[in-house]
Design a protein around this motif. Structure first.
Motif, PDB file in Angstrom:
ATOM      1  N   GLY A  47      95.454  53.017 -13.425  1.00 44.34           N
ATOM      2  CA  GLY A  47      95.901  53.918 -12.890  1.00 44.34           C
ATOM      3  C   GLY A  47      96.766  55.673 -13.860  1.00 44.34           C
ATOM      4  O   GLY A  47      96.811  56.611 -13.501  1.00 44.34           O
ATOM      5  N   VAL A  48      97.230  55.183 -15.025  1.00 53.64           N
ATOM      6  CA  VAL A  48      97.593  55.823 -16.371  1.00 53.64           C
ATOM      7  C   VAL A  48      96.223  56.970 -16.619  1.00 53.64           C
ATOM      8  O   VAL A  48      96.388  57.878 -16.607  1.00 53.64           O
ATOM      9  CB  VAL A  48      98.479  55.737 -17.083  1.00 53.64           C
ATOM     10  CG1 VAL A  48      97.998  56.718 -17.836  1.00 53.64           C
ATOM     11  CG2 VAL A  48      99.835  55.067 -16.495  1.00 53.64           C
ATOM     12  N   LEU A  49      95.029  55.326 -17.044  1.00 53.92           N
ATOM     13  CA  LEU A  49      94.105  56.569 -17.190  1.00 53.92           C
ATOM     14  C   LEU A  49      92.816  57.295 -16.165  1.00 53.92           C
ATOM     15  O   LEU A  49      92.699  58.438 -16.377  1.00 53.92           O
ATOM     16  CB  LEU A  49      93.316  55.629 -17.578  1.00 53.92           C
ATOM     17  CG  LEU A  49      94.304  54.600 -19.270  1.00 53.92           C
ATOM     18  CD1 LEU A  49      92.275  52.861 -19.164  1.00 53.92           C
ATOM     19  CD2 LEU A  49      93.957  55.866 -20.442  1.00 53.92           C
ATOM     20  N   LEU A  50      93.758  56.672 -15.390  1.00 58.43           N
ATOM     21  CA  LEU A  50      92.933  57.744 -14.045  1.00 58.43           C
ATOM     22  C   LEU A  50      93.713  58.838 -13.765  1.00 58.43           C
ATOM     23  O   LEU A  50      92.759  60.246 -13.535  1.00 58.43           O
ATOM     24  CB  LEU A  50      92.382  56.360 -12.995  1.00 58.43           C
ATOM     25  CG  LEU A  50      92.081  57.485 -11.339  1.00 58.43           C
ATOM     26  CD1 LEU A  50      90.316  57.883 -12.141  1.00 58.43           C
ATOM     27  CD2 LEU A  50      91.518  56.342 -10.491  1.00 58.43           C
ATOM     28  N   GLY A  51      94.795  59.119 -13.848  1.00 59.19           N
ATOM     29  CA  GLY A  51      95.560  59.983 -13.164  1.00 59.19           C
ATOM     30  C   GLY A  51      95.716  60.845 -14.707  1.00 59.19           C
ATOM     31  O   GLY A  51      96.005  62.346 -13.876  1.00 59.19           O
ATOM     32  N   LEU A  52      95.113  60.581 -15.851  1.00 60.34           N
ATOM     33  CA  LEU A  52      95.735  61.404 -16.521  1.00 60.34           C
ATOM     34  C   LEU A  52      94.170  61.935 -16.579  1.00 60.34           C
ATOM     35  O   LEU A  52      94.574  63.389 -16.814  1.00 60.34           O
ATOM     36  CB  LEU A  52      95.262  60.234 -18.472  1.00 60.34           C
ATOM     37  CG  LEU A  52      95.536  61.717 -19.566  1.00 60.34           C
ATOM     38  CD1 LEU A  52      96.539  62.572 -19.737  1.00 60.34           C
ATOM     39  CD2 LEU A  52      95.426  60.472 -20.952  1.00 60.34           C
ATOM     40  N   VAL A  53      93.337  61.095 -16.348  1.00 56.87           N
ATOM     41  CA  VAL A  53      91.425  62.275 -16.190  1.00 56.87           C
ATOM     42  C   VAL A  53      91.825  63.332 -15.155  1.00 56.87           C
ATOM     43  O   VAL A  53      91.457  64.537 -15.128  1.00 56.87           O
ATOM     44  CB  VAL A  53      91.046  61.813 -15.939  1.00 56.87           C
ATOM     45  CG1 VAL A  53      89.303  62.300 -16.139  1.00 56.87           C
ATOM     46  CG2 VAL A  53      90.131  60.540 -17.287  1.00 56.87           C
ATOM     47  N   VAL A  54      92.208  62.456 -13.973  1.00 56.39           N
ATOM     48  CA  VAL A  54      92.736  63.628 -13.112  1.00 56.39           C
ATOM     49  C   VAL A  54      93.733  65.091 -13.580  1.00 56.39           C
ATOM     50  O   VAL A  54      93.626  65.963 -13.163  1.00 56.39           O
ATOM     51  CB  VAL A  54      93.300  63.172 -11.701  1.00 56.39           C
ATOM     52  CG1 VAL A  54      93.273  63.807 -10.606  1.00 56.39           C
ATOM     53  CG2 VAL A  54      91.899  62.062 -11.046  1.00 56.39           C
ATOM     54  N   ALA A  55      94.780  64.894 -13.623  1.00 57.49           N
ATOM     55  CA  ALA A  55      95.608  65.554 -13.824  1.00 57.49           C
ATOM     56  C   ALA A  55      95.486  66.725 -15.138  1.00 57.49           C
ATOM     57  O   ALA A  55      95.313  67.951 -14.821  1.00 57.49           O
ATOM     58  CB  ALA A  55      97.435  64.923 -14.562  1.00 57.49           C
ATOM     59  N   VAL A  56      94.734  66.012 -16.519  1.00 52.12           N
ATOM     60  CA  VAL A  56      94.012  67.388 -17.321  1.00 52.12           C
ATOM     61  C   VAL A  56      92.785  68.390 -16.356  1.00 52.12           C
ATOM     62  O   VAL A  56      92.801  69.396 -16.830  1.00 52.12           O
ATOM     63  CB  VAL A  56      93.253  66.663 -17.907  1.00 52.12           C
ATOM     64  CG1 VAL A  56      92.373  67.094 -19.031  1.00 52.12           C
ATOM     65  CG2 VAL A  56      94.005  65.761 -18.936  1.00 52.12           C
ATOM     66  N   ILE A  57      91.923  67.293 -16.111  1.00 46.67           N
ATOM     67  CA  ILE A  57      90.978  68.739 -14.416  1.00 46.67           C
ATOM     68  C   ILE A  57      91.494  69.601 -14.131  1.00 46.67           C
ATOM     69  O   ILE A  57      91.513  71.087 -14.149  1.00 46.67           O
ATOM     70  CB  ILE A  57      89.667  67.380 -13.742  1.00 46.67           C
ATOM     71  CG1 ILE A  57      89.060  67.155 -15.170  1.00 46.67           C
ATOM     72  CG2 ILE A  57      89.327  68.725 -12.894  1.00 46.67           C
ATOM     73  CD1 ILE A  57      88.255  65.891 -14.033  1.00 46.67           C
ATOM     74  N   ARG A  58      92.727  68.781 -12.891  1.00 44.32           N
ATOM     75  CA  ARG A  58      93.495  69.826 -12.541  1.00 44.32           C
ATOM     76  C   ARG A  58      94.437  70.777 -13.575  1.00 44.32           C
ATOM     77  O   ARG A  58      94.670  72.232 -12.354  1.00 44.32           O
ATOM     78  CB  ARG A  58      93.901  69.084 -11.273  1.00 44.32           C
ATOM     79  CG  ARG A  58      93.986  68.482 -10.462  1.00 44.32           C
ATOM     80  CD  ARG A  58      94.238  67.718  -8.780  1.00 44.32           C
ATOM     81  NE  ARG A  58      94.812  69.317  -8.571  1.00 44.32           N
ATOM     82  CZ  ARG A  58      95.802  69.162  -7.413  1.00 44.32           C
ATOM     83  NH1 ARG A  58      96.478  67.640  -7.062  1.00 44.32           N
ATOM     84  NH2 ARG A  58      96.151  70.525  -6.825  1.00 44.32           N
ATOM     85  N   SER A  59      94.933  70.126 -14.507  1.00 43.31           N
ATOM     86  CA  SER A  59      95.651  71.891 -15.038  1.00 43.31           C
ATOM     87  C   SER A  59      94.838  72.593 -15.745  1.00 43.31           C
ATOM     88  O   SER A  59      95.092  73.662 -15.891  1.00 43.31           O
ATOM     89  CB  SER A  59      96.396  70.843 -16.236  1.00 43.31           C
ATOM     90  OG  SER A  59      97.493  70.002 -15.529  1.00 43.31           O
TER      91      SER A  59
END
Length: 244
Positions: A47-59
């Motif tokens: 979840g952290v790895l997936l969430g990090l990718v999503v968060a970086v893309i959205r940021s």
């Protein structure tokens, strides 16, 4: 009062023996605890790895709104990330596990593996928003300083922004770990052999559900207390490093 307590202990003793001692049933609880912790840790890492990718893309997408030239591939990825977080956060965890089990992987017999995937994907959506909030909490001047040193966007995020954001999101990540640890009990609904699964099985064999359920409740509470203490200790250590 003392006599009533004695009578209660006399009555509860055989029930506890049937639930925990007979047939070495205590080993099943420990086996379920091991599976529960394994589910929690692996699902959280995923979840952290997936969430990090999503968060970086959205940021990255949010930053380009500030007068920057739009990037079509980034626009598409951002839309996909928004759909992912909206759908996962807007539907119940149990429904998602049923979809993973009976719709996406109907032939998969390893229900623990299906639970890994379902819990990890669900956690990723929440972690993504936690991380995105942490990234937004870091002063924009930090990113500008990284760019002025010649670092690219991803290097700036990796070496400057994310380490600072981690301190801000640590309490929220700790809460997500605790929530995920308790949510692993939903894996029992799809046949995942974790603590609630074994407690229900033992309760069905002994026709007495109270001792097994109370027992795993104490186990859940004990792990949460230990993790909360460790989290608090880590937060205090990070605060001490800030003072230096």
């Amino acid at each position: 009062m003392f006599q009533s307590l004695t009578d209660w202990l006399i009555r509860i003793g055989p029930r506890l023996q049937r639930a925990f001692i007979e047939g070495d049933r205590w080993k099943l609880y420990l086996q379920g605890l091991g599976t529960t912790l394994e589910l929690t840790v692996i699902a959280l890492i995923f979840g952290v790895l997936l969430g990090l990718v999503v968060a970086v893309i959205r940021s990255a997408h949010d930053q380009q709104r500030l007068g920057r030239k739009r990037n079509p591939p980034l626009e598409i990825l951002n839309v996909l990330c928004q759909i992912y977080t909206t759908v996962i956060r807007g539907t119940p965890m149990l429904v998602q596990l049923f979809i993973w089990t009976f719709v996406i992987f109907p032939a998969q017999r390893n229900k623990v593996l299906v639970a890994f995937i379902g819990l990890g994907v669900n956690s990723g959506a929440y972690v993504a928003e936690i991380i995105r909030g942490g990234l937004m909490s870091v002063d924009a001047g930090q990113s500008e300083a990284g760019r002025s040193l010649g670092l690219g966007y991803f290097d700036t995020m990796r070496f400057i922004v994310i380490p600072q954001a981690f301190k801000n999101i640590l309490p929220s990540l700790g809460n997500e770990f605790i929530t995920l640890f308790k949510d692993t009990s939903l894996a029992q609904a799809i046949g995942g052999a974790e603590m609630l699964y074994y407690a229900s099985t033992i309760g069905g064999r002994t026709f007495d559900y109270m001792p097994p359920l109370i027992g795993i409740a104490v186990m859940y509470l004990s792990v949460v207390i230990i993790f909360t203490w460790l989290q608090g200790k880590l937060e205090r250590r990070l605060r001490e490093s800030d003072r230096r």
